[in-house]
Design a protein around this motif. Structure first.
Motif, PDB file in Angstrom:
ATOM      1  N   ALA A   1       1.010  -1.129  -0.066  1.00 33.87           N
ATOM      2  CA  ALA A   1      -0.042   0.044   0.002  1.00 33.87           C
ATOM      3  C   ALA A   1       0.796   1.111  -0.058  1.00 33.87           C
ATOM      4  O   ALA A   1       2.040   1.311   0.164  1.00 33.87           O
ATOM      5  CB  ALA A   1      -0.916   0.089   1.235  1.00 33.87           C
ATOM      6  N   LEU A   2       0.150   2.366  -0.102  1.00 33.13           N
ATOM      7  CA  LEU A   2       0.905   3.631  -0.328  1.00 33.13           C
ATOM      8  C   LEU A   2       1.374   3.937   1.044  1.00 33.13           C
ATOM      9  O   LEU A   2       3.047   4.444   1.148  1.00 33.13           O
ATOM     10  CB  LEU A   2       0.136   4.744  -0.399  1.00 33.13           C
TER      11      LEU A   2
ATOM     12  N   SER B   1      -3.237  -4.369  -9.989  1.00 30.86           N
ATOM     13  CA  SER B   1      -4.468  -3.899 -10.525  1.00 30.86           C
ATOM     14  C   SER B   1      -4.376  -2.302 -10.086  1.00 30.86           C
ATOM     15  O   SER B   1      -4.192  -2.045  -8.828  1.00 30.86           O
ATOM     16  CB  SER B   1      -5.761  -4.603 -10.028  1.00 30.86           C
ATOM     17  N   ILE B   2      -4.921  -1.229 -10.771  1.00 35.65           N
ATOM     18  CA  ILE B   2      -5.093  -0.063 -10.572  1.00 35.65           C
ATOM     19  C   ILE B   2      -6.311   0.013  -9.567  1.00 35.65           C
ATOM     20  O   ILE B   2      -6.475   1.057  -8.493  1.00 35.65           O
ATOM     21  CB  ILE B   2      -5.282   1.031 -11.565  1.00 35.65           C
ATOM     22  N   HIS B   3      -7.254  -1.095  -9.358  1.00 35.56           N
ATOM     23  CA  HIS B   3      -8.207  -1.032  -8.493  1.00 35.56           C
ATOM     24  C   HIS B   3      -7.738  -1.638  -7.052  1.00 35.56           C
ATOM     25  O   HIS B   3      -8.615  -1.717  -6.217  1.00 35.56           O
ATOM     26  CB  HIS B   3      -9.294  -1.755  -9.144  1.00 35.56           C
ATOM     27  N   ASN B   4      -6.594  -2.195  -6.968  1.00 32.09           N
ATOM     28  CA  ASN B   4      -6.142  -2.743  -5.736  1.00 32.09           C
ATOM     29  C   ASN B   4      -5.465  -1.795  -4.880  1.00 32.09           C
ATOM     30  O   ASN B   4      -4.213  -1.468  -5.258  1.00 32.09           O
ATOM     31  CB  ASN B   4      -5.185  -4.170  -6.253  1.00 32.09           C
ATOM     32  N   PRO B   5      -5.898  -1.303  -3.772  1.00 36.49           N
ATOM     33  CA  PRO B   5      -5.284  -0.433  -2.946  1.00 36.49           C
ATOM     34  C   PRO B   5      -3.798  -1.045  -2.495  1.00 36.49           C
ATOM     35  O   PRO B   5      -2.981  -0.070  -1.958  1.00 36.49           O
ATOM     36  CB  PRO B   5      -6.252  -0.318  -1.628  1.00 36.49           C
TER      37      PRO B   5
ATOM     38  N   GLY C   1       3.497   2.312  -7.548  1.00 33.86           N
ATOM     39  CA  GLY C   1       4.555   3.532  -7.278  1.00 33.86           C
ATOM     40  C   GLY C   1       6.035   3.485  -7.393  1.00 33.86           C
ATOM     41  O   GLY C   1       6.522   4.346  -8.115  1.00 33.86           O
ATOM     42  N   LEU C   2       6.578   2.212  -6.815  1.00 35.12           N
ATOM     43  CA  LEU C   2       7.680   2.020  -7.181  1.00 35.12           C
ATOM     44  C   LEU C   2       8.188   1.851  -8.584  1.00 35.12           C
ATOM     45  O   LEU C   2       9.532   2.351  -8.833  1.00 35.12           O
ATOM     46  CB  LEU C   2       8.282   0.829  -6.440  1.00 35.12           C
TER      47      LEU C   2
END
Length: 365
Positions: A230-231, A255-259, A266-267
């Motif tokens: 996660a972020l 997936s862009i929908h997976n938090p 991002g990495l």
């Protein structure tokens, strides 16, 4: 009682004495000689009055407990000057002065890839962590992680299921395995690799210990694979530390929908290697991670090679992070002009490289 180990435990028990300070101190005096120095000389090494008192009059119950712990089967305490201390870890800034190890300490010096990720991972992330760990183990690469729930645990299990070796670095003492659901997994890791901690064996887990654990995970490894993160994730701390230590960072796209994939995605945006197979990892890290275990140098061979290198004291203090000439001169207690001449010779031999900010150890195939 082993006098050398007792001296190391005395030094490790000195409060507020970090790894960088210890590295500088032992470049000038071995730990067993420190108590023989006068206070004025200890102060010149950077010891504060309270630290001098702690060195001279340690809590012997702590040292005795460590020695008793170490006397049991499959347990070791490895100091920075022990030839078994893993070379890659020794190169990082603030390397742990002592490593408490349960299992096989020789595994620490084998080629490793760390696998880290979310504790609350998706079913796909867990499956991928297991599959990548299994494949790495089949290529004789040790899988290193932090024994946490989620990705870490599945990575350890994947390596074990392949009959491979795995290392778990703990954010607690080795007598206080955390998390408790992974105590059985920890036993399996001990039988097929090693548990590692820099903390006293009886230390309970604390939030502040886990970033310290993460630097050891990345420091032991040639590269770090982030499966899901996660972020705001401890895995991103490990990735950042890996970059600072000169390690390769790999990430699986999600997936862009997976938090739980936003951090790993991002990495990749920031320059981590996007990988879809273990072969891509092995190609990037090259011969070191691809070596078979049977081809590793044993400790005696490594010592002979180290002794044959020129200026071993200087070379031992040039790692994967840039160090300037002035700092090297201070650590080695030698004039700047002598250090510069030696660095030039080491550079001509291909052992060090000049980079912005100083010198680093040259990567060799």
């Amino acid at each position: 009682m082993d006098a050398s180990l007792e001296s190391w435990l005395r030094l490790a028990a000195v409060p507020r004495l970090g790894g960088n300070a210890v590295s500088k101190i032992i470049c000038k005096y071995p730990p067993e000689k420190l108590v023989e120095l006068e206070d004025i000389h200890l102060a010149a090494l950077g010891f504060k009055p309270a630290q001098i008192k702690a060195l001279r009059y340690p809590d012997m119950s702590v040292i005795d407990k460590c020695m008793t712990w170490c006397s049991l089967p499959n347990r070791d305490i490895i100091s920075l000057t022990d030839p078994r201390y893993p070379y890659l870890l020794k190169q990082i800034s603030g390397a742990p002065p002592l490593l408490f190890v349960e299992g096989n300490p020789d595994v620490l010096s084998l080629p490793q890839i760390a696998i880290v990720g979310s504790r609350d991972a998706s079913a796909e992330g867990l499956s991928l962590a297991h599959a990548f760990a299994q494949s790495l183990a089949e290529h004789d690469v040790v899988v290193t992680s932090g024994l946490a729930l989620g990705i870490d645990g599945r990575a350890h299990r994947g390596a074990l299921d392949a009959g491979g070796r795995t290392i778990a670095v703990l954010g607690s003492g080795l007598e206080k395995v955390y998390p408790s659901p992974h105590r059985d997994l920890a036993k399996d890791v001990t039988s097929n690799g090693a548990l590692v901690s820099e903390l006293w064996p009886w230390s309970p887990p604390k939030p502040a210990f886990f970033p310290r654990r993460n630097r050891i995970i990345s420091g032991l490894s040639t590269g770090v694979l982030v499966v899901e993160a996660a972020l705001k994730s401890g895995s991103l701390i490990t990735a950042r530390l890996a970059l600072e230590q000169g390690r390769d960072v790999f990430a699986l796209p999600g997936s862009i929908h997976n938090p739980h994939a936003k951090g790993s995605n991002g990495l990749i945006k920031q320059g981590a290697f996007l990988v879809e197979s273990v072969d891509e990892i092995l190609e990037q890290v090259g011969a070191l991670a691809g070596c078979a275990i049977n081809h590793q140098l044993d400790v005696a061979q490594a010592q002979v090679l180290q002794e044959e290198l020129p200026f071993p004291e200087l070379l031992a203090n040039v790692g994967n992070e840039a160090r300037c000439v002035d700092v090297l001169a201070e650590i080695c207690d030698q004039p700047v002009h002598e250090i510069m001449m030696k660095l030039l010779e080491l550079e001509l031999l291909g052992l060090v490289s000049a980079v912005p900010g100083g010198y680093v150890r040259a990567r060799r195939g």
